[in-house]
Scaffold this motif. Structure first.
Motif, PDB file in Angstrom:
ATOM      1  N   TYR A   1       0.827  -1.204   0.000  1.00 50.47           N
ATOM      2  CA  TYR A   1       0.000   0.000   0.000  1.00 50.47           C
ATOM      3  C   TYR A   1       0.862   1.255   0.000  1.00 50.47           C
ATOM      4  CZ  TYR A   1       0.879  -0.032   5.096  1.00 50.47           C
ATOM      5  OH  TYR A   1       1.475  -0.053   6.332  1.00 50.47           O
ATOM      6  N   GLY A   2       0.300   2.323  -0.544  1.00 50.70           N
ATOM      7  CA  GLY A   2       0.973   3.601  -0.568  1.00 50.70           C
ATOM      8  C   GLY A   2       0.592   4.427   0.642  1.00 50.70           C
ATOM      9  N   ILE A   3       1.526   5.273   1.080  1.00 48.58           N
ATOM     10  CA  ILE A   3       1.302   6.145   2.224  1.00 48.58           C
ATOM     11  C   ILE A   3       1.497   7.596   1.781  1.00 48.58           C
ATOM     12  CG2 ILE A   3       2.137   6.830   4.507  1.00 48.58           C
ATOM     13  CD1 ILE A   3       2.954   3.937   4.976  1.00 48.58           C
ATOM     14  N   ALA A   4       0.453   8.396   1.973  1.00 45.62           N
ATOM     15  CA  ALA A   4       0.518   9.845   1.767  1.00 45.62           C
ATOM     16  C   ALA A   4       1.001  10.225   0.369  1.00 45.62           C
ATOM     17  CB  ALA A   4       1.405  10.487   2.842  1.00 45.62           C
ATOM     18  N   ASP A   5       0.672   9.395  -0.630  1.00 40.98           N
ATOM     19  CA  ASP A   5       1.132   9.642  -2.003  1.00 40.98           C
ATOM     20  C   ASP A   5       2.622   9.920  -2.046  1.00 40.98           C
ATOM     21  OD1 ASP A   5      -1.465   9.294  -2.716  1.00 40.98           O
ATOM     22  OD2 ASP A   5      -1.649  11.158  -3.852  1.00 40.98           O
ATOM     23  N   ASN A   6       3.375   9.141  -1.259  1.00 42.42           N
ATOM     24  CA  ASN A   6       4.798   9.413  -1.106  1.00 42.42           C
ATOM     25  C   ASN A   6       5.647   8.155  -1.254  1.00 42.42           C
ATOM     26  OD1 ASN A   6       7.297  10.378  -0.407  1.00 42.42           O
ATOM     27  ND2 ASN A   6       6.712  11.189   1.582  1.00 42.42           N
ATOM     28  N   PHE A   7       5.382   7.114  -0.452  1.00 41.48           N
ATOM     29  CA  PHE A   7       6.184   5.904  -0.498  1.00 41.48           C
ATOM     30  C   PHE A   7       5.297   4.690  -0.276  1.00 41.48           C
ATOM     31  CE2 PHE A   7       6.117   7.350   3.864  1.00 41.48           C
ATOM     32  CZ  PHE A   7       6.019   6.203   4.635  1.00 41.48           C
ATOM     33  N   ALA A   8       5.870   3.494  -0.395  1.00 39.00           N
ATOM     34  CA  ALA A   8       5.102   2.254  -0.330  1.00 39.00           C
ATOM     35  C   ALA A   8       5.513   1.421   0.874  1.00 39.00           C
ATOM     36  CB  ALA A   8       5.294   1.443  -1.614  1.00 39.00           C
ATOM     37  N   ALA A   9       4.548   0.704   1.433  1.00 42.12           N
ATOM     38  CA  ALA A   9       4.770  -0.154   2.592  1.00 42.12           C
ATOM     39  C   ALA A   9       4.047  -1.486   2.364  1.00 42.12           C
ATOM     40  CB  ALA A   9       4.280   0.524   3.865  1.00 42.12           C
ATOM     41  N   PHE A  10       4.220  -2.418   3.302  1.00 41.42           N
ATOM     42  CA  PHE A  10       3.697  -3.772   3.132  1.00 41.42           C
ATOM     43  C   PHE A  10       3.133  -4.281   4.456  1.00 41.42           C
ATOM     44  CE2 PHE A  10       7.032  -3.006   0.128  1.00 41.42           C
ATOM     45  CZ  PHE A  10       6.602  -3.581  -1.051  1.00 41.42           C
ATOM     46  N   ALA A  11       2.062  -5.094   4.357  1.00 39.34           N
ATOM     47  CA  ALA A  11       1.470  -5.705   5.541  1.00 39.34           C
ATOM     48  C   ALA A  11       0.802  -7.011   5.133  1.00 39.34           C
ATOM     49  CB  ALA A  11       0.452  -4.762   6.187  1.00 39.34           C
ATOM     50  N   SER A  12       0.577  -7.873   6.102  1.00 36.90           N
ATOM     51  CA  SER A  12      -0.076  -9.161   5.838  1.00 36.90           C
ATOM     52  C   SER A  12      -1.040  -9.475   6.968  1.00 36.90           C
ATOM     53  CB  SER A  12       0.963 -10.280   5.697  1.00 36.90           C
ATOM     54  OG  SER A  12       1.698 -10.447   6.904  1.00 36.90           O
ATOM     55  N   CYS A  13      -2.057 -10.265   6.638  1.00 35.51           N
ATOM     56  CA  CYS A  13      -2.972 -10.742   7.676  1.00 35.51           C
ATOM     57  C   CYS A  13      -3.585 -12.059   7.236  1.00 35.51           C
ATOM     58  CB  CYS A  13      -4.057  -9.707   7.979  1.00 35.51           C
ATOM     59  SG  CYS A  13      -5.399  -9.617   6.775  1.00 35.51           S
ATOM     60  N   LYS A  14      -4.099 -12.787   8.192  1.00 32.42           N
ATOM     61  CA  LYS A  14      -4.762 -14.051   7.905  1.00 32.42           C
ATOM     62  C   LYS A  14      -6.138 -13.788   7.291  1.00 32.42           C
ATOM     63  CE  LYS A  14      -1.530 -16.768   9.454  1.00 32.42           C
ATOM     64  NZ  LYS A  14      -0.769 -17.597   8.485  1.00 32.42           N
ATOM     65  N   VAL A  15      -6.429 -14.470   6.212  1.00 30.95           N
ATOM     66  CA  VAL A  15      -7.719 -14.296   5.552  1.00 30.95           C
ATOM     67  C   VAL A  15      -8.852 -14.634   6.501  1.00 30.95           C
ATOM     68  CG1 VAL A  15      -9.219 -15.255   3.754  1.00 30.95           C
ATOM     69  CG2 VAL A  15      -6.869 -14.598   3.199  1.00 30.95           C
ATOM     70  N   ASP A  16      -8.710 -15.688   7.299  1.00 31.46           N
ATOM     71  CA  ASP A  16      -9.774 -16.097   8.224  1.00 31.46           C
ATOM     72  C   ASP A  16     -10.061 -14.999   9.236  1.00 31.46           C
ATOM     73  OD1 ASP A  16     -10.022 -18.551   6.968  1.00 31.46           O
ATOM     74  OD2 ASP A  16      -8.541 -19.508   8.259  1.00 31.46           O
ATOM     75  N   ASP A  17      -9.017 -14.314   9.712  1.00 34.73           N
ATOM     76  CA  ASP A  17      -9.241 -13.212  10.659  1.00 34.73           C
ATOM     77  C   ASP A  17      -9.961 -12.059   9.976  1.00 34.73           C
ATOM     78  OD1 ASP A  17      -7.873 -14.674  12.564  1.00 34.73           O
ATOM     79  OD2 ASP A  17      -5.964 -13.619  12.284  1.00 34.73           O
ATOM     80  N   LEU A  18      -9.632 -11.796   8.715  1.00 31.68           N
ATOM     81  CA  LEU A  18     -10.290 -10.730   7.989  1.00 31.68           C
ATOM     82  C   LEU A  18     -11.768 -11.028   7.771  1.00 31.68           C
ATOM     83  CD1 LEU A  18     -10.278  -8.094   6.397  1.00 31.68           C
ATOM     84  CD2 LEU A  18      -9.356  -9.351   4.436  1.00 31.68           C
ATOM     85  N   LEU A  19     -12.068 -12.253   7.380  1.00 34.45           N
ATOM     86  CA  LEU A  19     -13.467 -12.617   7.152  1.00 34.45           C
ATOM     87  C   LEU A  19     -14.263 -12.560   8.448  1.00 34.45           C
ATOM     88  CD1 LEU A  19     -13.043 -15.629   4.683  1.00 34.45           C
ATOM     89  CD2 LEU A  19     -13.586 -13.252   4.144  1.00 34.45           C
ATOM     90  N   THR A  20     -13.651 -12.946   9.562  1.00 32.54           N
ATOM     91  CA  THR A  20     -14.325 -12.893  10.857  1.00 32.54           C
ATOM     92  C   THR A  20     -14.664 -11.466  11.255  1.00 32.54           C
ATOM     93  OG1 THR A  20     -13.194 -14.921  11.569  1.00 32.54           O
ATOM     94  CG2 THR A  20     -14.096 -13.508  13.290  1.00 32.54           C
ATOM     95  N   ALA A  21     -13.833 -10.520  10.803  1.00 31.42           N
ATOM     96  CA  ALA A  21     -14.042  -9.110  11.164  1.00 31.42           C
ATOM     97  C   ALA A  21     -15.171  -8.473  10.370  1.00 31.42           C
ATOM     98  CB  ALA A  21     -12.748  -8.337  10.954  1.00 31.42           C
ATOM     99  N   MET A  22     -15.684  -9.155   9.356  1.00 32.83           N
ATOM    100  CA  MET A  22     -16.754  -8.580   8.531  1.00 32.83           C
ATOM    101  C   MET A  22     -18.127  -8.800   9.168  1.00 32.83           C
ATOM    102  SD  MET A  22     -15.619  -9.555   4.640  1.00 32.83           S
ATOM    103  CE  MET A  22     -14.009  -9.140   3.993  1.00 32.83           C
ATOM    104  N   ILE A  23     -19.055  -7.958   8.779  1.00 36.17           N
ATOM    105  CA  ILE A  23     -20.431  -8.107   9.265  1.00 36.17           C
ATOM    106  C   ILE A  23     -21.376  -8.236   8.068  1.00 36.17           C
ATOM    107  CG2 ILE A  23     -20.002  -6.814  11.373  1.00 36.17           C
ATOM    108  CD1 ILE A  23     -21.349  -4.413  10.059  1.00 36.17           C
TER     109      ILE A  23
END
Length: 427
Positions: free
Chosen positions: A405-427
């Protein structure tokens, strides 16, 4: 919502990465009738140089540029040929004078001097050297250089549960795009060669057509699998001519050969389109944002024609109340289509969320995140456009979401997460 494991890896703009592009000195409108023209005057001056003067100019040119550009002589001779088509006197140039003329009508362009952001990630077609339990990826990024002109540049890298994200060192050489034919072909397709590019980081796509005059923005790459199993790398991007923005499509055949296709239809007259990675019920499917407020769903029998469509996801929560859009092509899961979204809230804060669509009928929204999954942090909110996190495409490997992902239209960063945790967070 703390779902993500954040990498310490950041990609920052590097002003030392340059390409050679045409320099076209002209008089202002009030002086355009001056004779000779500026081009003619410069060519005449070079033709008047003796062998010693030409040798000195060649020494200066090589000393300045040779270590930064591969096949420098070839680049400058190609530019000389372009100049000779416009200034007939240049045809009489000696072999020693030709590259000097080419040099006077060329310039170095630092295509990512100001910013390097809004990345998109897909599976690298070459998985040799993939780490244990991990994967290699291909990354596109938006670079901004002089004149706030946007280009597309590429990187390769890998991710593994043990080592996280790594990005291969970019080549010290960058190759500027060249249009294969003298003119855009009658079908409107512009065929691009980055000749001599040895890996993706050497290929740069900067504006080459009138529709892109001010920039090629936010490439959303897509690893598209057709009904017969054939894999093709496609991408939608925003072409900006300085006044209006529209969507176009990129087809990549190798890391140094591309086709740029115009797209027609009412939906293509806007920015931010993202292609589904396969046909659904025999048709191409696309996400759009033609009203600048909602995420739309579009279907077409033709990859290049996009009309109509229906609103799919509307602003609903405080963090996306102003407008919504996609953060790249949907990702196919067993549970459905995972769509990474962006939303704009108070003080024009851009945050990232997610939604899940029905796999058989993507017009059905099964769930979405009520809170952002990624927001500008107090430590990473300042830049050219503050309070923005934004992505142009993520991928999933072994039930882990890999999100550049980009930050402040300036530079790029990276992150990861478990798909199962993401789906659990949805409503």
């Amino acid at each position: 919502m703390s779902l993500f494991k954040h990498s310490k890896l950041h990609l920052a703009p590097d002003a030392g990465r340059t390409v050679i592009r045409p320099f076209d000195p002209q008089y202002p409108d009030a002086f355009k009738d001056n004779a000779p023209s500026r081009m003619e005057r410069i060519v005449d001056a070079v033709l008047g140089m003796d062998s010693a003067q030409l040798a000195a100019r060649r020494h200066d040119m090589v000393e300045s540029l040779d270590h930064r550009h591969r096949n420098l002589e070839q680049l400058l001779l190609r530019r000389y040929e372009e100049v000779a088509q416009r200034v007939p006197a240049a045809a009489s140039a000696s072999n020693a004078a030709k590259p000097i003329i080419g040099a006077y009508f060329s310039e170095e362009y630092s295509f990512e001097a100001a910013a390097l952001f809004n990345p998109s990630m897909v599976l690298d077609p070459d998985q040799n050297g993939a780490p244990d339990g991990g994967v290699r990826f291909l990354l596109s990024l938006r670079g901004i250089g002089e004149g706030h002109i946007s280009s597309v540049t590429f990187r390769t890298g890998s991710w593994s549960p043990k080592h996280g994200f790594t990005v291969d060192k970019a080549s010290e050489t960058a190759i500027s795009p060249r249009i294969e034919d003298a003119d855009v072909s009658v079908d409107g397709v512009t065929r691009i060669l980055c000749g001599g590019s040895r890996n993706p980081s050497e290929s740069v796509l900067f504006p080459v057509t009138p529709s892109q005059r001010q920039g090629i923005e936010d490439l959303r790459m897509c690893r598209f699998v057709d009904d017969d199993g054939a894999v093709e790398y496609l991408g939608t991007y925003t072409a900006f001519d300085g006044r209006s923005a529209r969507s176009e499509l990129l087809r990549g055949f190798a890391h140094n050969e591309f086709e740029m296709h115009p797209m027609s239809g009412s939906a293509a007259e806007a920015k931010g389109m993202a292609l589904f990675p396969r046909r659904i019920d025999g048709r191409y499917v696309m996400l759009g944002r033609q009203d600048n407020e909602n995420i739309w769903l579009l279907r077409s029998d033709d990859l290049y024609t996009w009309d109509g469509g229906d609103i799919l996801i509307q602003p609903k929560f405080p963090w996306d109340l102003c407008q919504m859009g996609n953060c790249g092509s949907p990702i196919e899961l067993d549970e459905g289509w995972l769509v990474i979204t962006h939303g704009v809230g108070m003080v024009r804060n851009y945050s990232i969320g997610a939604a899940l669509l029905d796999k058989g009928d993507p017009s059905k929204v099964l769930a979405r995140t009520a809170e952002p999954i990624l927001s500008p942090s107090p430590n990473e909110r300042d830049g050219y456009v503050p309070n923005v996190v934004y992505s142009c495409g993520a991928m999933v490997h072994d039930r882990t979401l890999l999100l550049p992902y980009g930050i402040a239209d300036n530079f790029a960063a990276f992150a990861s997460c478990k798909v199962d945790d993401l789906l659990t967070a949805m409503i």
